[in-house]
Enzyme design. Sequence first.
Site, PDB file in Angstrom:
ATOM      1  N   ARG A 117      41.079  30.961  27.163  1.00  0.00           N
ATOM      2  CA  ARG A 117      40.444  30.715  28.461  1.00  0.00           C
ATOM      3  C   ARG A 117      39.099  31.425  28.494  1.00  0.00           C
ATOM      4  O   ARG A 117      38.849  32.349  27.750  1.00  0.00           O
ATOM      5  CB  ARG A 117      41.340  31.229  29.592  1.00  0.00           C
ATOM      6  CG  ARG A 117      42.583  30.373  29.813  1.00  0.00           C
ATOM      7  CD  ARG A 117      43.412  30.903  30.966  1.00  0.00           C
ATOM      8  NE  ARG A 117      42.647  30.943  32.194  1.00  0.00           N
ATOM      9  CZ  ARG A 117      42.453  32.041  32.926  1.00  0.00           C
ATOM     10  NH1 ARG A 117      42.967  33.182  32.559  1.00  0.00           N
ATOM     11  NH2 ARG A 117      41.733  31.987  34.027  1.00  0.00           N
ATOM     12  N   LYS A 182      49.882  41.316  26.404  1.00  0.00           N
ATOM     13  CA  LYS A 182      49.877  39.846  26.424  1.00  0.00           C
ATOM     14  C   LYS A 182      50.774  39.266  25.327  1.00  0.00           C
ATOM     15  O   LYS A 182      50.612  39.543  24.142  1.00  0.00           O
ATOM     16  CB  LYS A 182      48.446  39.338  26.267  1.00  0.00           C
ATOM     17  CG  LYS A 182      48.335  37.841  26.408  1.00  0.00           C
ATOM     18  CD  LYS A 182      47.027  37.445  26.992  1.00  0.00           C
ATOM     19  CE  LYS A 182      46.789  35.965  26.887  1.00  0.00           C
ATOM     20  NZ  LYS A 182      45.605  35.527  27.622  1.00  0.00           N
ATOM     21  N   ARG A 321      42.149  41.884  36.458  1.00  0.00           N
ATOM     22  CA  ARG A 321      42.539  43.091  35.713  1.00  0.00           C
ATOM     23  C   ARG A 321      43.245  44.036  36.667  1.00  0.00           C
ATOM     24  O   ARG A 321      42.838  44.174  37.813  1.00  0.00           O
ATOM     25  CB  ARG A 321      41.288  43.861  35.222  1.00  0.00           C
ATOM     26  CG  ARG A 321      40.454  43.112  34.224  1.00  0.00           C
ATOM     27  CD  ARG A 321      40.929  43.421  32.803  1.00  0.00           C
ATOM     28  NE  ARG A 321      40.168  42.686  31.814  1.00  0.00           N
ATOM     29  CZ  ARG A 321      40.397  41.417  31.473  1.00  0.00           C
ATOM     30  NH1 ARG A 321      41.357  40.748  32.052  1.00  0.00           N
ATOM     31  NH2 ARG A 321      39.677  40.827  30.557  1.00  0.00           N
TER      32      ARG A 321
END
Length: 326
Positions: A117, A182, A321
């Site tokens: 992305r 992640k 974030r």
Amino acid sequence: MDRAQRLITQLADGQWHSGEALAEVLEVSRAAVWKRLQALADIGLEVESRHGKGYRLTRPVDLLRVDAITAAMKAHASKLPSLEVATSIDSTNARLMQLDNAPAALLAEHQTAGRGRRGRAWCSPFGANLYFSLAWRFDSMPPQLPALSLAVGVALAETLTDLGAAGTGLKWPNDLLWHGRKLAGVLIEHRGEAAGPCRVVIGVGLNVGMTASQGNEIDQDWVSLAEVHAAADTVMPDRNALAGQLLKALLQCLEQFATTGFDSFHPRWSTLDVMRNQAVRLQQERGDVEGVAQGVDRHGALLVQVRGERQRFFSGEVSLRAVGGA
Ligand code: BTN
């Protein structure tokens, strides 16, 4: 199968193979075999050679196979008339965006230009993870199309959890996280007019067994599914079974999204939301905004309490974030 695929298939077991035997299978000279073995390093496969024994991969690879993926999808496989596995490709998303058929799935062992992305690259070492895209056609543009990426995140996180990857959550819009690291990302691209049919390409990158050195260029904290399963003390399914289960879940998700839009996914997304009530920073072109995350609305927009006022943010515009974290 081309020669590169034949060579990798021979070596996949991690056993020694003589240059002579490989030359015979590939129907080329031994010098040509040696050249081809050198080329494997370019896609991240490490080959060891030993006098008198021949060649072997330093780590065996469990290669993706259409028949095994289809078997894992069970009856749902019939909904996917096109399912292909590429050895090495620029990007499964880019390739499916050039085509018109749907539904269609393309998986790759390796991507030379994996897309993330916000214009980022997606690290795609050979055979280490899952990289796949699914093309789908909606008869007309779903009004909540921007929320599709959130629905896809729900389908993936729920499937991985059901398969034993406990503790997998979602960070808006669709990052799969495990303890702030992640695990997987989703990139959705689409073509279509507001009034007519709309073809979407859903790209999924899932870190399965990537080693620290293979992932050393990634500039954010990441985790592999192998580590998640080890922590949960559960057995990780092999990559073919995983791919089949995830494709099946995505097909079900798309069918459901076509009828209910995001509404049936909204409460499920909220259950998986790892940022709720966290202090967050939203990075956007016109400057950063700080506030407290408060989940998403029925259109998939992120809700953030900013200086006493609730603001909505849409994906694509911003990057989220945790303040003081990932
Ligand atoms: C993200 O940045 O979080 C989204 C990453 C999406 C990566 C996948 S890998 C398969 C597909 N092909 C691509 O080029 N990108 C997606």
